[in-house]
Design a protein around this motif. Structure first.
Motif, PDB file in Angstrom:
ATOM      1  N   PHE A 279       0.856  -1.183   0.000  1.00 43.25           N
ATOM      2  CA  PHE A 279       0.000   0.000   0.000  1.00 43.25           C
ATOM      3  C   PHE A 279       0.893   1.235   0.000  1.00 43.25           C
ATOM      4  CE2 PHE A 279      -2.820  -3.059   2.445  1.00 43.25           C
ATOM      5  CZ  PHE A 279      -3.594  -3.378   1.332  1.00 43.25           C
ATOM      6  N   VAL A 280       0.669   2.110  -0.951  1.00 37.23           N
ATOM      7  CA  VAL A 280       1.504   3.289  -1.139  1.00 37.23           C
ATOM      8  C   VAL A 280       0.747   4.546  -0.716  1.00 37.23           C
ATOM      9  CG1 VAL A 280       2.649   4.738  -2.869  1.00 37.23           C
ATOM     10  CG2 VAL A 280       2.828   2.244  -3.012  1.00 37.23           C
ATOM     11  N   ILE A 281       1.420   5.379   0.081  1.00 28.16           N
ATOM     12  CA  ILE A 281       0.815   6.634   0.550  1.00 28.16           C
ATOM     13  C   ILE A 281       1.685   7.801   0.083  1.00 28.16           C
ATOM     14  CG2 ILE A 281       0.134   8.015   2.545  1.00 28.16           C
ATOM     15  CD1 ILE A 281      -0.203   5.417   4.111  1.00 28.16           C
ATOM     16  N   ASN A 282       1.084   8.722  -0.655  1.00 26.30           N
ATOM     17  CA  ASN A 282       1.756   9.969  -1.025  1.00 26.30           C
ATOM     18  C   ASN A 282       1.332  11.009   0.001  1.00 26.30           C
ATOM     19  OD1 ASN A 282       2.893  12.224  -2.186  1.00 26.30           O
ATOM     20  ND2 ASN A 282       1.863  12.020  -4.164  1.00 26.30           N
ATOM     21  N   ALA A 283       2.138  11.189   1.043  1.00 21.61           N
ATOM     22  CA  ALA A 283       1.751  12.001   2.197  1.00 21.61           C
ATOM     23  C   ALA A 283       1.518  13.457   1.833  1.00 21.61           C
ATOM     24  CB  ALA A 283       2.818  11.899   3.289  1.00 21.61           C
ATOM     25  N   TYR A 284       0.244  13.863   1.919  1.00 26.44           N
ATOM     26  CA  TYR A 284      -0.160  15.245   1.669  1.00 26.44           C
ATOM     27  C   TYR A 284       0.278  15.738   0.290  1.00 26.44           C
ATOM     28  CZ  TYR A 284      -0.258  14.517   6.676  1.00 26.44           C
ATOM     29  OH  TYR A 284      -0.466  13.964   7.919  1.00 26.44           O
ATOM     30  N   GLY A 285       0.459  14.783  -0.651  1.00 23.12           N
ATOM     31  CA  GLY A 285       0.851  15.139  -2.000  1.00 23.12           C
ATOM     32  C   GLY A 285       2.275  15.638  -2.131  1.00 23.12           C
ATOM     33  N   GLN A 286       3.072  15.451  -1.074  1.00 24.13           N
ATOM     34  CA  GLN A 286       4.430  15.998  -1.065  1.00 24.13           C
ATOM     35  C   GLN A 286       5.495  14.958  -1.407  1.00 24.13           C
ATOM     36  OE1 GLN A 286       4.742  17.676   2.873  1.00 24.13           O
ATOM     37  NE2 GLN A 286       3.436  19.416   2.390  1.00 24.13           N
ATOM     38  N   GLY A 287       5.077  13.731  -1.684  1.00 20.79           N
ATOM     39  CA  GLY A 287       6.059  12.689  -1.973  1.00 20.79           C
ATOM     40  C   GLY A 287       6.081  12.256  -3.426  1.00 20.79           C
ATOM     41  N   THR A 288       5.470  13.053  -4.298  1.00 21.20           N
ATOM     42  CA  THR A 288       5.319  12.662  -5.702  1.00 21.20           C
ATOM     43  C   THR A 288       6.654  12.366  -6.380  1.00 21.20           C
ATOM     44  OG1 THR A 288       3.301  13.999  -5.855  1.00 21.20           O
ATOM     45  CG2 THR A 288       4.348  13.328  -7.926  1.00 21.20           C
ATOM     46  N   ASP A 289       7.612  13.253  -6.223  1.00 17.80           N
ATOM     47  CA  ASP A 289       8.913  13.070  -6.883  1.00 17.80           C
ATOM     48  C   ASP A 289       9.620  11.822  -6.397  1.00 17.80           C
ATOM     49  OD1 ASP A 289       8.472  15.353  -8.343  1.00 17.80           O
ATOM     50  OD2 ASP A 289       9.633  16.658  -6.999  1.00 17.80           O
ATOM     51  N   ARG A 290       9.613  11.616  -5.082  1.00 18.65           N
ATOM     52  CA  ARG A 290      10.282  10.441  -4.517  1.00 18.65           C
ATOM     53  C   ARG A 290       9.575   9.151  -4.953  1.00 18.65           C
ATOM     54  NH1 ARG A 290      13.962  11.745  -0.555  1.00 18.65           N
ATOM     55  NH2 ARG A 290      13.905  13.899   0.207  1.00 18.65           N
ATOM     56  N   MET A 291       8.260   9.209  -5.037  1.00 20.94           N
ATOM     57  CA  MET A 291       7.500   8.032  -5.442  1.00 20.94           C
ATOM     58  C   MET A 291       7.795   7.685  -6.901  1.00 20.94           C
ATOM     59  SD  MET A 291       3.448   7.229  -4.899  1.00 20.94           S
ATOM     60  CE  MET A 291       2.850   8.605  -5.866  1.00 20.94           C
ATOM     61  N   LYS A 292       7.867   8.682  -7.741  1.00 22.94           N
ATOM     62  CA  LYS A 292       8.171   8.454  -9.149  1.00 22.94           C
ATOM     63  C   LYS A 292       9.570   7.858  -9.312  1.00 22.94           C
ATOM     64  CE  LYS A 292       8.372  10.800 -13.623  1.00 22.94           C
ATOM     65  NZ  LYS A 292       8.229  12.088 -14.340  1.00 22.94           N
ATOM     66  N   GLU A 293      10.536   8.400  -8.570  1.00 20.28           N
ATOM     67  CA  GLU A 293      11.906   7.924  -8.660  1.00 20.28           C
ATOM     68  C   GLU A 293      12.014   6.450  -8.287  1.00 20.28           C
ATOM     69  OE1 GLU A 293      16.282   8.744  -6.557  1.00 20.28           O
ATOM     70  OE2 GLU A 293      14.543   9.992  -6.043  1.00 20.28           O
ATOM     71  N   MET A 294      11.339   6.037  -7.191  1.00 20.49           N
ATOM     72  CA  MET A 294      11.457   4.657  -6.728  1.00 20.49           C
ATOM     73  C   MET A 294      10.646   3.702  -7.582  1.00 20.49           C
ATOM     74  SD  MET A 294      10.991   3.063  -2.893  1.00 20.49           S
ATOM     75  CE  MET A 294      12.584   3.715  -2.365  1.00 20.49           C
ATOM     76  N   THR A 295       9.421   4.065  -7.914  1.00 23.24           N
ATOM     77  CA  THR A 295       8.543   3.125  -8.620  1.00 23.24           C
ATOM     78  C   THR A 295       8.918   2.946 -10.086  1.00 23.24           C
ATOM     79  OG1 THR A 295       6.926   4.890  -9.070  1.00 23.24           O
ATOM     80  CG2 THR A 295       6.610   3.570  -7.077  1.00 23.24           C
ATOM     81  N   VAL A 314      -3.157   4.337  -1.778  1.00 27.30           N
ATOM     82  CA  VAL A 314      -4.333   4.542  -0.924  1.00 27.30           C
ATOM     83  C   VAL A 314      -4.439   6.006  -0.519  1.00 27.30           C
ATOM     84  CG1 VAL A 314      -4.442   2.175  -0.084  1.00 27.30           C
ATOM     85  CG2 VAL A 314      -2.980   3.827   1.088  1.00 27.30           C
ATOM     86  N   ASN A 315      -5.567   6.353   0.034  1.00 31.86           N
ATOM     87  CA  ASN A 315      -5.891   7.734   0.357  1.00 31.86           C
ATOM     88  C   ASN A 315      -5.129   8.219   1.583  1.00 31.86           C
ATOM     89  OD1 ASN A 315      -7.301  10.103   1.344  1.00 31.86           O
ATOM     90  ND2 ASN A 315      -8.967   9.554  -0.027  1.00 31.86           N
ATOM     91  N   ASP A 316      -4.236   9.175   1.382  1.00 34.40           N
ATOM     92  CA  ASP A 316      -3.432   9.672   2.502  1.00 34.40           C
ATOM     93  C   ASP A 316      -4.269  10.433   3.519  1.00 34.40           C
ATOM     94  OD1 ASP A 316      -3.674  11.768   0.463  1.00 34.40           O
ATOM     95  OD2 ASP A 316      -2.341  12.933   1.752  1.00 34.40           O
ATOM     96  N   GLU A 317      -5.430  10.930   3.114  1.00 30.68           N
ATOM     97  CA  GLU A 317      -6.263  11.727   4.013  1.00 30.68           C
ATOM     98  C   GLU A 317      -6.648  10.947   5.260  1.00 30.68           C
ATOM     99  OE1 GLU A 317      -9.592  13.065   1.810  1.00 30.68           O
ATOM    100  OE2 GLU A 317      -8.423  14.279   0.414  1.00 30.68           O
ATOM    101  N   TYR A 318      -7.033   9.690   5.080  1.00 30.04           N
ATOM    102  CA  TYR A 318      -7.433   8.920   6.261  1.00 30.04           C
ATOM    103  C   TYR A 318      -6.479   7.772   6.593  1.00 30.04           C
ATOM    104  CZ  TYR A 318      -9.958   6.330   2.536  1.00 30.04           C
ATOM    105  OH  TYR A 318     -10.307   5.659   1.390  1.00 30.04           O
ATOM    106  N   TRP A 319      -5.649   7.337   5.669  1.00 31.73           N
ATOM    107  CA  TRP A 319      -4.659   6.317   6.028  1.00 31.73           C
ATOM    108  C   TRP A 319      -3.615   6.882   6.981  1.00 31.73           C
ATOM    109  CZ3 TRP A 319      -3.370   1.089   4.457  1.00 31.73           C
ATOM    110  CH2 TRP A 319      -4.438   0.436   3.830  1.00 31.73           C
ATOM    111  N   LEU A 320      -3.506   8.192   7.042  1.00 36.96           N
ATOM    112  CA  LEU A 320      -2.645   8.833   8.032  1.00 36.96           C
ATOM    113  C   LEU A 320      -3.483   9.502   9.122  1.00 36.96           C
ATOM    114  CD1 LEU A 320       0.051  10.454   5.695  1.00 36.96           C
ATOM    115  CD2 LEU A 320       0.199   8.305   6.976  1.00 36.96           C
ATOM    116  N   GLY A 321      -4.756   9.136   9.179  1.00 30.14           N
ATOM    117  CA  GLY A 321      -5.656   9.707  10.170  1.00 30.14           C
ATOM    118  C   GLY A 321      -5.623   8.943  11.479  1.00 30.14           C
TER     119      GLY A 321
END
Length: 340
Positions: A279-295, A314-321
């Motif tokens: 399950f992948v979480i892009n925390a608050y939309g701030q991990g886009t670059d790092r996610m692209k680099e790894m995946t 998955v949805n970072d809004e509630y998966w980090l809630g």
């Protein structure tokens, strides 16, 4: 005290004397009970009356229903009646479960808990990105109860200032055990039955989800990878969504987090990731670059879970809630992705 007689009936003198003696005895006996009337005409308890601990909680009953609570930092607060204007930043999820809207909600800049905004759309936001709001700002909302979800919020004189505004209760870390903190919240705001019902409903949901997952994905391991502005990490099974998956649903986590709450993940460590589902979480939309680099790396594409198509963002809004509303949404996602 008034004594009434039936119309048309006359009380004989010797009966009247006996009645007066009886009343006098009753008045003397009343002085020995735990209610007395003071000079202002108000009713209070005798000085010798002991406070009565409430079952299963940290509250004690005091005069006229006043309750005394001791918070996680040892502060004692008194609450009279049921609070109507509650300020509990970062506990909005649990408050809504109890049927309460706070006077203001936590936010990071202008971003509050996105998954709760439908219910909180008319609740003003208070920015915590630079620390807790000043007492002057909070005073404008006129709270009659303040609840701080972590002791980190209480430092630098915040507790002392807030406690001058209203009774202030501090959790050491309410997110550490959401169920326990919900029970405490229920006591603080006079919603103990609502808390019990919410927990019972959640436990039923957990039981049904476990059965579904056991039927379709028994023995499967999961990894929750969080891509954030500051780095990439694998979340363990002791907090937030990892806690729900591991402790509540009984799903085994990757061995990389066996002894870790969170582990920094790099391309070098990535081949050790033993998970059937990711399950992948892009925390608050701030991990886009790092996610692209790894995946997009060949190492990522060689992971069995990736090759089997078992990677889900998955949805970072509630998966980090932190709260039962978030937890229930996490469970719904997990069942859909692993058991349907």
């Amino acid at each position: 005290m008034k004594v009434s007689t039936r119309t048309g009936k006359r009380i004989k003198p010797h009966y009247l004397m006996l009645l007066c003696l009886g009343l006098a005895g009753s008045m003397l006996a009343a002085c020995g009970t735990d209610s007395v009337q003071n000079a202002s005409g108000q009713v209070g308890t005798n000085q010798g009356a002991a406070e009565v601990p409430r079952t299963g909680g940290n509250a004690q009953e005091g005069p006229q229903g006043e309750q005394t609570f001791k918070d996680d930092l040892g502060h004692e607060i008194q609450i009279s009646g049921q609070p109507e204007r509650v300020f509990a930043p970062y506990l909005e999820d649990s408050l809504l479960k109890l049927g309460i809207k706070p006077v203001a909600q936590w936010s990071n800049g202008n971003l509050g808990h996105s998954y709760l905004q439908e219910e909180l759309q008319d609740v003003p936001k208070l920015d915590f990105s630079g620390g807790a709001p000043s007492s002057e700002v909070l005073l404008s909302y006129n709270p009659d109860l303040i609840i701080l979800h972590t002791s980190n919020y209480a430092g630098d004189g915040v507790y002392e200032n807030y406690s001058k505004i209203a009774p202030t209760y501090v959790f050491n870390n309410a997110a550490g055990d959401v169920e326990k903190s919900l029970e405490t919240l229920g006591q603080l705001v006079g919603k103990t039955e609502e808390a019990k019902q919410a927990l019972a409903s959640y436990h039923q949901k957990v039981g049904e989800a476990k059965a579904a997952i056991e039927k379709k994905a028994a023995g499967k391991k999961v990894a929750v990878i969080r891509f954030a502005a500051k780095g990439v990490s694998v979340m363990g099974g002791n907090y937030l969504c990892g806690y729900v998956l591991n402790q509540h649903l009984g799903i085994e986590m990757t061995k990389l987090t066996e002894n870790e709450n969170s582990l920094n993940l790099s391309l070098e460590i990535l081949p050790e990731l033993d998970a059937d589902y990711i399950f992948v979480i892009n925390a608050y939309g701030q991990g886009t670059d790092r996610m692209k680099e790894m995946t997009e790396s060949s190492i990522w594409k060689g992971i069995p879970a990736v090759q089997q198509g078992h990677v889900y963002e998955v949805n970072d809004e509630y998966w980090l809630g932190s709260g039962l509303i978030a937890y229930e949404k996490i469970i719904d996602d997990t069942v859909k992705l692993m058991a349907e």
